[in-house]
Design a protein around this motif. Structure first.
Motif, PDB file in Angstrom:
ATOM      1  N   GLU A 234      20.844  -0.264  34.491  1.00 12.38           N
ATOM      2  CA  GLU A 234      21.064   1.174  34.594  1.00 12.38           C
ATOM      3  C   GLU A 234      21.006   1.769  33.201  1.00 12.38           C
ATOM      4  O   GLU A 234      21.321   1.111  32.223  1.00 12.38           O
ATOM      5  N   ARG A 235      20.605   3.015  33.138  1.00 14.23           N
ATOM      6  CA  ARG A 235      20.576   3.700  31.858  1.00 14.23           C
ATOM      7  C   ARG A 235      21.991   3.948  31.371  1.00 14.23           C
ATOM      8  O   ARG A 235      22.897   4.174  32.157  1.00 14.23           O
ATOM      9  N   PHE A 236      22.154   3.920  30.062  1.00 14.27           N
ATOM     10  CA  PHE A 236      23.433   4.245  29.444  1.00 14.27           C
ATOM     11  C   PHE A 236      23.751   5.704  29.748  1.00 14.27           C
ATOM     12  O   PHE A 236      22.873   6.561  29.683  1.00 14.27           O
ATOM     13  N   ARG A 237      24.989   5.981  30.080  1.00 18.82           N
ATOM     14  CA  ARG A 237      25.383   7.350  30.446  1.00 18.82           C
ATOM     15  C   ARG A 237      26.368   7.903  29.418  1.00 18.82           C
ATOM     16  O   ARG A 237      27.241   7.193  28.931  1.00 18.82           O
ATOM     17  N   CYS A 238      26.209   9.177  29.142  1.00 20.18           N
ATOM     18  CA  CYS A 238      27.117   9.858  28.224  1.00 20.18           C
ATOM     19  C   CYS A 238      27.558  11.186  28.825  1.00 20.18           C
ATOM     20  O   CYS A 238      26.943  11.702  29.746  1.00 20.18           O
ATOM     21  N   VAL A 239      28.639  11.709  28.266  1.00 17.04           N
ATOM     22  CA  VAL A 239      29.116  13.047  28.590  1.00 17.04           C
ATOM     23  C   VAL A 239      28.914  13.883  27.339  1.00 17.04           C
ATOM     24  O   VAL A 239      29.355  13.492  26.252  1.00 17.04           O
ATOM     25  N   ILE A 240      28.223  15.001  27.469  1.00 15.37           N
ATOM     26  CA  ILE A 240      28.067  15.913  26.341  1.00 15.37           C
ATOM     27  C   ILE A 240      29.248  16.869  26.360  1.00 15.37           C
ATOM     28  O   ILE A 240      29.564  17.465  27.393  1.00 15.37           O
ATOM     29  N   TYR A 241      29.918  16.973  25.210  1.00 14.29           N
ATOM     30  CA  TYR A 241      31.056  17.880  25.082  1.00 14.29           C
ATOM     31  C   TYR A 241      30.805  18.819  23.903  1.00 14.29           C
ATOM     32  O   TYR A 241      30.611  18.375  22.774  1.00 14.29           O
ATOM     33  N   VAL A 242      30.767  20.117  24.189  1.00 17.74           N
ATOM     34  CA  VAL A 242      30.627  21.119  23.129  1.00 17.74           C
ATOM     35  C   VAL A 242      31.757  22.127  23.280  1.00 17.74           C
ATOM     36  O   VAL A 242      32.140  22.488  24.388  1.00 17.74           O
ATOM     37  N   CYS A 243      32.276  22.548  22.137  1.00 19.40           N
ATOM     38  CA  CYS A 243      33.419  23.449  22.136  1.00 19.40           C
ATOM     39  C   CYS A 243      33.233  24.488  21.049  1.00 19.40           C
ATOM     40  O   CYS A 243      32.686  24.192  19.979  1.00 19.40           O
TER      41      CYS A 243
ATOM     42  N   TRP B 153      19.430   8.033  26.955  1.00 17.09           N
ATOM     43  CA  TRP B 153      20.721   8.095  27.621  1.00 17.09           C
ATOM     44  C   TRP B 153      20.669   9.090  28.766  1.00 17.09           C
ATOM     45  O   TRP B 153      20.088  10.153  28.654  1.00 17.09           O
ATOM     46  N   GLU B 154      21.293   8.740  29.855  1.00 19.74           N
ATOM     47  CA  GLU B 154      21.442   9.651  30.984  1.00 19.74           C
ATOM     48  C   GLU B 154      22.676  10.520  30.726  1.00 19.74           C
ATOM     49  O   GLU B 154      23.703  10.033  30.264  1.00 19.74           O
ATOM     50  N   ILE B 155      22.568  11.779  31.030  1.00 19.98           N
ATOM     51  CA  ILE B 155      23.689  12.697  30.826  1.00 19.98           C
ATOM     52  C   ILE B 155      24.473  12.786  32.127  1.00 19.98           C
ATOM     53  O   ILE B 155      23.974  13.289  33.135  1.00 19.98           O
ATOM     54  N   ALA B 156      25.701  12.273  32.108  1.00 21.96           N
ATOM     55  CA  ALA B 156      26.545  12.271  33.301  1.00 21.96           C
ATOM     56  C   ALA B 156      27.098  13.668  33.576  1.00 21.96           C
ATOM     57  O   ALA B 156      27.270  14.062  34.725  1.00 21.96           O
ATOM     58  N   GLU B 157      27.387  14.409  32.506  1.00 24.80           N
ATOM     59  CA  GLU B 157      27.937  15.751  32.654  1.00 24.80           C
ATOM     60  C   GLU B 157      27.849  16.464  31.309  1.00 24.80           C
ATOM     61  O   GLU B 157      27.913  15.828  30.256  1.00 24.80           O
ATOM     62  N   VAL B 158      27.694  17.765  31.358  1.00 23.42           N
ATOM     63  CA  VAL B 158      27.774  18.607  30.167  1.00 23.42           C
ATOM     64  C   VAL B 158      29.014  19.472  30.325  1.00 23.42           C
ATOM     65  O   VAL B 158      29.147  20.202  31.305  1.00 23.42           O
ATOM     66  N   ILE B 159      29.921  19.352  29.369  1.00 24.93           N
ATOM     67  CA  ILE B 159      31.169  20.113  29.419  1.00 24.93           C
ATOM     68  C   ILE B 159      31.186  21.080  28.245  1.00 24.93           C
ATOM     69  O   ILE B 159      31.108  20.670  27.092  1.00 24.93           O
ATOM     70  N   GLU B 160      31.256  22.362  28.566  1.00 25.91           N
ATOM     71  CA  GLU B 160      31.364  23.411  27.551  1.00 25.91           C
ATOM     72  C   GLU B 160      32.766  23.970  27.627  1.00 25.91           C
ATOM     73  O   GLU B 160      33.263  24.284  28.713  1.00 25.91           O
ATOM     74  N   GLU B 161      33.371  24.114  26.474  1.00 20.80           N
ATOM     75  CA  GLU B 161      34.731  24.628  26.448  1.00 20.80           C
ATOM     76  C   GLU B 161      34.841  25.702  25.372  1.00 20.80           C
ATOM     77  O   GLU B 161      34.267  25.576  24.301  1.00 20.80           O
ATOM     78  N   ARG B 162      35.560  26.725  25.666  1.00 22.15           N
ATOM     79  CA  ARG B 162      35.765  27.841  24.727  1.00 22.15           C
ATOM     80  C   ARG B 162      37.228  27.841  24.297  1.00 22.15           C
ATOM     81  O   ARG B 162      37.959  28.774  24.558  1.00 22.15           O
TER      82      ARG B 162
END
Length: 122
Positions: A12-21, A44-53
């Motif tokens: 399986e492809r390596f998975r990451c979570v993108i986190y930007v704030c 890398w496969e992107i499991a989720e993109v999380i944007e936070e303010r």
């Protein structure tokens, strides 16, 4: 002929979570795109993109960052990928503590915008 178990030899492809704030009015589209391109460059496969303010809230006070760490803790991703260290914390101790939590879960915290070796142009 021997039977091969289903899924054997399949990776399986390596998975990451993108986190930007960023601050409430900050434009974080550029850093988000930089992270997505970085993940793509490494396959890398992107499991989720999380944007936070959340601005400068401490890491433990941010729901999105907690969600990103939780994805690693549950084995749904192997890394939290961010654009710059300050999106995690400007306080080195806080950054290191969060990196340690992620490492104890079997993952790692990675900064896409980390300084890279620059080729000198004559």
């Amino acid at each position: 002929m021997p039977q091969v178990p289903e899924g054997y030899g399949r990776t399986e492809r390596f998975r990451c979570v993108i986190y930007v704030c960023g601050a409430p009015q900050a434009d974080i589209a550029g850093p988000r795109q930089e992270c997505a391109e970085y993940a793509e460059a490494f396959g890398w496969e992107i499991a989720e993109v999380i944007e936070e303010r959340a601005g400068l809230l401490p890491p433990q006070g941010r729901d999105g960052l907690g969600r990103a760490v939780g994805r690693v803790q549950r084995g749904e991703a192997g890394a939290v990928l961010t654009a710059c260290r300050s999106m995690i914390s400007v306080v080195p101790r806080e950054y290191d503590e969060l990196a340690s939590v992620i490492e104890k879960a079997g993952g790692f915290l990675h900064v896409a915008g980390a300084p890279r070796a620059r080729r000198s142009v004559p």
